[in-house]
Design a protein around this motif. Structure first.
Motif, short mmCIF file in Angstrom:
data_model
loop_
_atom_site.label_atom_id
_atom_site.label_comp_id
_atom_site.label_asym_id
_atom_site.label_seq_id
_atom_site.Cartn_x
_atom_site.Cartn_y
_atom_site.Cartn_z
N GLY A 154 -7.16 5.27 -1.18
CA GLY A 154 -7.86 4.95 -2.43
C GLY A 154 -7.45 5.81 -3.60
O GLY A 154 -8.23 6.02 -4.53
N LEU A 155 -6.21 6.30 -3.58
CA LEU A 155 -5.79 7.24 -4.63
C LEU A 155 -4.72 6.69 -5.56
O LEU A 155 -4.53 7.22 -6.64
N CYS A 156 -3.98 5.68 -5.12
CA CYS A 156 -2.80 5.30 -5.90
C CYS A 156 -2.92 3.97 -6.62
O CYS A 156 -2.17 3.70 -7.54
N GLY A 157 -3.82 3.12 -6.23
CA GLY A 157 -4.00 1.83 -6.90
C GLY A 157 -3.04 0.75 -6.47
O GLY A 157 -3.07 -0.37 -6.99
N CYS A 195 -7.76 -0.62 0.90
CA CYS A 195 -7.40 0.39 1.90
C CYS A 195 -8.60 1.25 2.26
O CYS A 195 -8.66 1.78 3.37
N CYS A 243 -2.79 -1.04 -3.76
CA CYS A 243 -3.28 -2.18 -2.97
C CYS A 243 -4.32 -3.03 -3.71
O CYS A 243 -4.94 -3.89 -3.12
N SER A 276 0.86 -1.18 0.00
CA SER A 276 0.00 0.00 0.00
C SER A 276 0.89 1.23 0.00
O SER A 276 2.05 1.16 0.41
N THR A 277 0.33 2.33 -0.47
CA THR A 277 1.09 3.59 -0.44
C THR A 277 0.27 4.70 0.20
O THR A 277 0.65 5.26 1.21
N CYS A 278 -0.89 4.99 -0.39
CA CYS A 278 -1.61 6.17 0.09
C CYS A 278 -2.57 5.86 1.22
O CYS A 278 -2.85 6.70 2.06
N ASN A 279 -3.13 4.65 1.22
CA ASN A 279 -4.17 4.28 2.19
C ASN A 279 -5.41 5.16 2.08
O ASN A 279 -6.18 5.28 3.03
FE1 FES Z 1 -3.38 3.58 -2.46
FE2 FES Z 1 -4.95 1.60 -1.59
S1 FES Z 1 -2.96 2.12 -0.94
S2 FES Z 1 -5.24 2.87 -3.32
#
Ligand code: FES
Length: 737
Positions: free
Chosen positions: A689-692, A724, A694, A684-687
């Motif tokens: 729902g913005l980066c895709g 996320c 996860c 995960s990166t953003c947690n």
């Molecule tokens: Fe970025 Fe889920 S961690 S969309």
């Protein structure tokens, strides 16, 4: 306090000392409080409404400000925007950077990596940063953005000047900087203009497509503002992580082991991102009175949020100063930040690093560090560190030539139409078929056949300035010369349906895209039940027509608030007689239809069920038919798939199909948190729902999508989820894990 970033060689020792302080230390050099503990960093990044990102980009100095006005965007990319602008603009690029979609650039990355290695493989040694770790990500991001890859060096130099426009520099005058930065922005603006009508497979075209589709509203100047910052961020981070990371891996004797396959490389990359941090930290400005770790903060206070410190916090990462490529992902590192401003290019950086390690391993046998590890000099890069230079050596007599995948080097940028298969059709009829429901019948201008479609298909219809909207086709499937769809006027919608109701008349032209089908229907020997709620009748109409003509055993259950609101009632009663059950709530004392009754005497194994309607109908049906075998129940959503962005949480159950384990997801926790705690190991990166990053595949159940990454169609399709933020619309979700 002394600035913890002043001595790059002992950066992490000094950050460890900073973390020990009971309150937030104040750094004069950084102009604010330093946030260095993991939990404090997360708390700041997860509250963008309290901690503004505006100071991330320094303002242009006064003489430059006037020259750059309306030519060079001061706010730069997304980093310096708070909401609502941040989310609005990020939407235009979010679906481009999804890891699954970026995979198409892998051949380009490999070809570029081989090209670079060809230039030094026979020499037996090279300074890796200048020869490889810098040019590869820069050439890649230039190509991906849509700019001319041949100009990557000039673009790189201009970006460096742009990044340092506020710094005093003895070697480059301010006039030179200004001229170069203006040239760069003029060039980017020119490419954006070219792509207006000549779309390619690149980021600039993608933003145009999102604008045309009505998914995002932005000005041409905002379009321009997205590109330079992304170019800058898109190469600097990867360059430093690779240069330092490869030195660590070779020194520790881990290089061969971690480069043996893609999974090992991916695990090593996450550990290097934790250890060195791709993004070292960012400033924030306090908007509301609050406190962190006992320090009272008032509006206007400045913070420096040290991501690189959080990823070495021993309360979260045991033995944090040791590189351990076997660390799991129970705790997310902060190498790309977190929250709404998490690094947009993180998926591209991960792909780049994976390809870089693979190609270095493939091409340079017996790779070693030539620069003694303890003599490597770190220098300050922003509030983190990079290496001045790392020389590697290898056995040049055994150096291999480029492999077959490297021979496909002339990777060209495919030209793609602005939107595939757009066509203009004439509106032959527009008839009111229920209160607030208008049916449109379209024909081609020359009376020719229209594209083929099957029951369940939909078309994208351009609703003037509101962009494309999706509507199910409700024509007779045997009539190849007419496409018809019905539109419910949504008073609280975004304006598309109101536009179609008020502006489109017989004789108008409408732009549509060719039919597509996410709600496929197959005639069956099993009894088939069609259930429609409200305007959800539209895809059911052609299915039921086909069922009647095929002589199948079928039933239609049509539910609505009132007969006045239920479109096509007369047609259905005439065509389907006893096969049709109509339930209008106001004819039944306001009671809902009891779906349990419908299935009381039936066994789901003997049925095919198709349902389209509002979410409560779909989830209720799913719960009743929770034991349905795959394919027995097919559903189509017609409500806005992102409508539940701010919905309240309910608990549900998740099944990880591959390991056959079941977990409860309580209201208070995210799906990602629970499954990662159980060892699922989802990146995960953003947690937010913005980066895709996860993304996970869904086998069964209906996701409650709350991300900004999946397209409307992917959300309708329900085969993918961002755990996320997204949840479940029913009681159970089965994931392909
Ligand atoms: Fe970025 Fe889920 S961690 S969309």
């Amino acid at each position: 306090m002394a600035c913890p970033f002043a001595k790059p060689n002992r950066l992490f020792e000094d950050l460890a000392t900073t973390r020990q302080q009971s309150t937030l230390p104040f750094s004069k050099e950084l102009g604010g409080y330093v946030v260095s503990r993991y939990d404090d960093i997360v708390s700041v990044l997860d509250q963008p409404n309290i901690f503004s990102s505006r100071p991330t980009v320094p303002e242009f100095p006064p003489p430059v400000k006037g020259i750059f006005a309306n030519k060079v965007p001061e706010k730069g990319t997304l980093l310096a925007h708070d909401n609502p602008d941040h989310d609005r603009l990020r939407k235009s690029v979010a679906s481009f950077f999804v890891p699954r979609r970026l995979r198409r650039f892998e051949p380009l990355l490999r070809a570029t990596a081989h090209d670079l290695i060809d230039q030094f493989s026979s020499k037996g040694e090279v300074e890796i940063k200048e020869a490889f770790a810098l040019p590869l990500p820069l050439r890649t991001i230039v190509h991906v953005a849509g700019l001319d890859p041949e100009r990557w060096q000039w673009i790189g130099q201009s970006l460096a000047l742009f990044g340092g426009i506020t710094r005093v520099d003895a070697t480059v005058s301010i006039e030179e900087k200004v001229r170069d930065v203006l040239d760069l922005h003029e060039y980017i603006a020119q490419v954006i203009e070219e792509r207006r009508n000549d779309r390619r497979d690149d980021l600039i075209s993608h933003i145009w497509n999102e604008r045309d589709a009505g998914n995002v509203e932005m000005t041409d100047f905002e379009h321009l503002s997205m590109i330079p910052g992304l170019l800058l961020a898109g190469h600097e981070t990867t360059t430093n992580v690779l240069s330092m990371g490869i030195a660590h891996l070779l020194h520790l004797g881990l290089f061969d082991e971690v480069t043996k396959d893609e999974i090992s490389r991916a695990a090593a990359i996450e550990e290097l991102l934790r250890y060195e941090s791709a993004i070292t930290g960012m400033p924030r400005k306090v908007l509301e009175a609050t406190s962190i770790s006992g320090t009272t903060l008032v509006p206007g206070d400045q913070l420096f949020v040290a991501y690189n410190s959080g990823s070495r916090d021993d309360t979260k990462f045991p033995d944090p100063n040791r590189i351990d490529t076997k660390r799991g992902r129970k705790v997310q590192h902060l190498g790309f930040g977190r929250g709404v401003h998490a690094c947009l290019g993180a998926p591209l950086a991960r792909l780049l690093l994976n390809v870089e390690l693979a190609v270095l391993k493939e091409r340079l046998p017996n790779l070693k560090l030539k620069t003694p590890y303890h003599e490597i000099q770190y220098h300050r890069v922003h509030e983190g560190r990079g290496v001045a230079g790392v020389t590697l050596e290898w056995d040049s007599t055994r150096a291999t030539k480029a492999s077959s995948d490297g021979s496909s080097r002339s990777v060209t940028r495919p030209r793609v139409p602005a939107q595939p298969q757009d066509m203009d059709l004439i509106v032959e009829e527009a008839n009111l078929v229920a209160d607030d429901v208008l049916q449109f019948k379209l024909r081609s201008q020359d009376g020719n056949h229209l594209p083929e479609w099957a029951p369940g298909a939909h078309i994208d219809v351009k609703a003037g300035p509101f962009g494309y909207r999706q509507y199910s086709i409700c024509s007779d499937p045997d009539d190849r010369k007419c496409l018809s769809f019905a539109v419910l006027k949504e008073t609280s919608g975004l304006g598309g349906s109101k536009y179609l109701h008020s502006k489109v008349r017989p004789g108008s032209m409408l732009s549509i895209r060719a039919p597509r089908n996410n709600f496929s229907y197959e005639p069956s020997r099993k009894k088939t039940i069609f259930i429609a709620g409200g305007i959800g009748i539209t895809p059911i109409l052609p299915m039921a027509t086909d069922a009647r003509r095929s002589g199948m055993s079928y039933a239609i259950v049509y539910l609505g608030r009132s007969r006045r609101n239920m479109a096509f009632l007369g047609r259905l009663e005439k065509e389907h007689g006893n096969h049709l059950t109509v339930w209008a709530k106001d004819d039944n004392d306001g009671h809902r239809y009891d779906l349990n009754v419908l299935f009381a005497d039936e066994h789901i194994d003997d049925l095919r069920v198709y349902c389209c309607g509002p979410e409560p109908l779909l989830t209720g049906l799913q719960d009743i038919l929770s034991d349905a075998p795959p394919g027995a129940l097919r559903i189509e959503h017609f409500s806005n798939p992102t409508a539940s962005l701010n919905a309240t949480n309910t608990a549900f159950e998740v099944v990880l199909a591959r390991s056959n384990r079941t977990f409860q997801i309580p209201e208070s926790r995210s799906l990602l948190e629970v499954i990662n705690e159980a060892g699922a190991g989802i990146l995960s990166t953003c947690n937010k729902g913005l980066c895709g990053t996860c993304e996970v595949s869904v086998i069964d159940g209906v996701p409650d999508h709350r991300d900004m990454v999946l397209t409307a169609e992917e959300k309708m399709d329900g085969k993918l989820i961002m755990p996320c933020v997204s949840r479940c619309r029913g009681t159970k979700l089965t994931l392909d894990l």
